[in-house]
Design an enzyme around this catalytic site. Structure first.
Site, PDB file in Angstrom:
ATOM      1  N   ARG A 237      -2.969  28.057  50.123  1.00 32.48           N
ATOM      2  CA  ARG A 237      -2.203  27.503  51.245  1.00 32.48           C
ATOM      3  C   ARG A 237      -3.033  27.733  52.499  1.00 32.48           C
ATOM      4  NH1 ARG A 237       0.311  25.088  48.041  1.00 32.48           N
ATOM      5  NH2 ARG A 237       2.570  25.099  47.676  1.00 32.48           N
ATOM      6  N   GLU A 266      -0.495  20.459  57.841  1.00 36.89           N
ATOM      7  CA  GLU A 266      -0.779  19.292  56.989  1.00 36.89           C
ATOM      8  C   GLU A 266       0.213  18.190  57.318  1.00 36.89           C
ATOM      9  OE1 GLU A 266      -0.895  20.560  52.905  1.00 36.89           O
ATOM     10  OE2 GLU A 266      -2.456  22.029  53.292  1.00 36.89           O
ATOM     11  N   HIS A 285      -5.059  17.968  50.342  1.00 35.06           N
ATOM     12  CA  HIS A 285      -4.146  18.706  49.454  1.00 35.06           C
ATOM     13  C   HIS A 285      -3.917  17.945  48.134  1.00 35.06           C
ATOM     14  CE1 HIS A 285      -0.669  21.838  49.352  1.00 35.06           C
ATOM     15  NE2 HIS A 285      -1.136  21.606  48.141  1.00 35.06           N
TER      16      HIS A 285
HETATM   17  C1  DGY Z   1       1.975  23.170  44.486  1.00 39.00           C
HETATM   18  O1  DGY Z   1       2.548  22.705  43.487  1.00 39.00           O
HETATM   19  O2  DGY Z   1       2.438  24.119  45.114  1.00 39.00           O
HETATM   20  C2  DGY Z   1       0.693  22.543  44.881  1.00 39.00           C
HETATM   21  O3  DGY Z   1       0.256  22.971  46.120  1.00 39.00           O
HETATM   22  C3  DGY Z   1       0.773  21.050  44.844  1.00 39.00           C
HETATM   23  O4  DGY Z   1       1.640  20.577  45.771  1.00 39.00           O
END
Ligand code: DGY
Length: 327
Positions: A237, A266, A285
């Protein structure tokens, strides 16, 4: 009584059909935000929510007095107030496992692309700048045989480490809350303190979940500890990293390059210097974003909500303590 579901994002007709066979479904195909009045009204009657990427606040939960379960179409659950959900007896289900290998592929894509300057050099060809044999100015760095430092060695971290150790003959260092003896045996991985990992690794890859403890885990001090030749990769993240410190470290040559799939904000603002830096590979992402994996994630979320609203244990439950088996 037919239970009611609010659904949004990442669901295709076959998933919606499965939900509609059991529930009344209010589907918001392009939900702009939680303030949408129709969404608020639907929440007021909903027993379940299926979706992703929306920040669920305690205030939003107040607007959903009948809510029994949420199935997020993601493995990460930093958008949800887990303690508050547990306090209210609302189950939170996620989608681990089905995205592990795809997300690890993305991690290794970034390792390779940043090391071999794939995006920068593809642009060079596209611009028509390849007029003679390339020279040192276009050389990259080897990946095989180098040291891969994994910050976090959960499912996804382990899958990245496996690619590095077994596919590329890399030495794996890891920092993780708990030791992983099986992975140490399988991959020859060594657990060490974060500072040592930062100082020793050629590639530093972040895969920890975002929690209050991991917010800005990597900042100015940590970049200062890395090798000047280090390549930094983040598939976790954005907020795990102090992005201003990362930009400074790249600009000042404290680290060599970065491969980034996630950002503090984002979508990433076009004003950010990161995507404009030659030594940065920036992706939007895409960790789990393949047709196969996103379908599997949506299916897992559908299965989770079907089970949860039927009083049965969902396949992937985040807040175990909210689960109260019938009888
Ligand atoms: C998640 O599943 O948390 C990934 O970051 C994809 O969105």
């Amino acid at each position: 009584m037919t239970k009611r579901i609010v659904a949004y994002s990442r669901l295709k007709p076959p998933h919606l059909d499965q939900l509609r066979q059991r529930f009344h479904v209010d589907y918001f195909e392009a939900l702009e935000g939680a303030d949408d009045p129709a969404f608020r009204e639907a929440l007021g009657q909903a027993h379940g929510i299926v979706g992703s990427s929306l920040l669920i606040t305690p205030e939003l939960l107040d607007a959903a007095p009948h809510l029994e379960a949420i199935a997020t179409i993601s493995v990460g659950y930093d958008n949800y107030p887990v303690d508050e959900l547990t306090r209210r007896g609302i189950l939170l289900c996620n989608t681990p496992d089905v995205l592990t290998e795809t997300t690890a592929d993305t991690g290794f894509l970034l390792v390779m692309a940043a090391a071999r300057r794939a995006v920068e050099l593809a642009e060079y060809v596209k611009r028509g700048d390849w007029r003679e044999s390339i020279g040192e100015a276009q050389f990259g760095s080897d990946v095989h045989g180098k040291t891969l430092g994994m910050i976090g060695l959960g499912r996804i971290g382990a899958a990245v480490a496996r690619r590095g150790a077994l596919g590329f003959g890399m030495q794996v260092l890891y920092s993780n809350a708990s030791p992983k003896p099986e992975l140490e045996r399988e991959l020859g991985a060594n657990r060490c303190e974060l500072d040592e990992l930062l100082a020793q690794s050629d590639f530093v890859c972040v895969t920890v979940p975002l929690t209050p403890e991991t917010t800005h885990l990597i900042g100015r001090r940590e970049f200062g500890l890395m090798k000047r030749s280090a390549i930094f990769v983040n598939i976790a993240r954005g907020k795990v990293v102090d992005e201003a410190a990362l930009i400074g470290a790249l600009e000042n040559g404290e680290i060599h390059a970065a491969g980034l799939d996630v950002f503090e904000q984002e979508p990433l603002s076009p004003e950010s210097p990161l995507p404009h830096m030659a030594n940065v590979v920036a992706l939007p992402h895409i960790g789990s974003a393949t047709h196969e994996t996103r379908d599997a994630m949506a299916q897992r979320a559908v299965d989770n909500i079907l089970l949860a609203l039927d009083g049965r244990r969902p396949i992937s439950l985040v807040n175990e303590t909210a689960w109260q088996p019938a009888g």
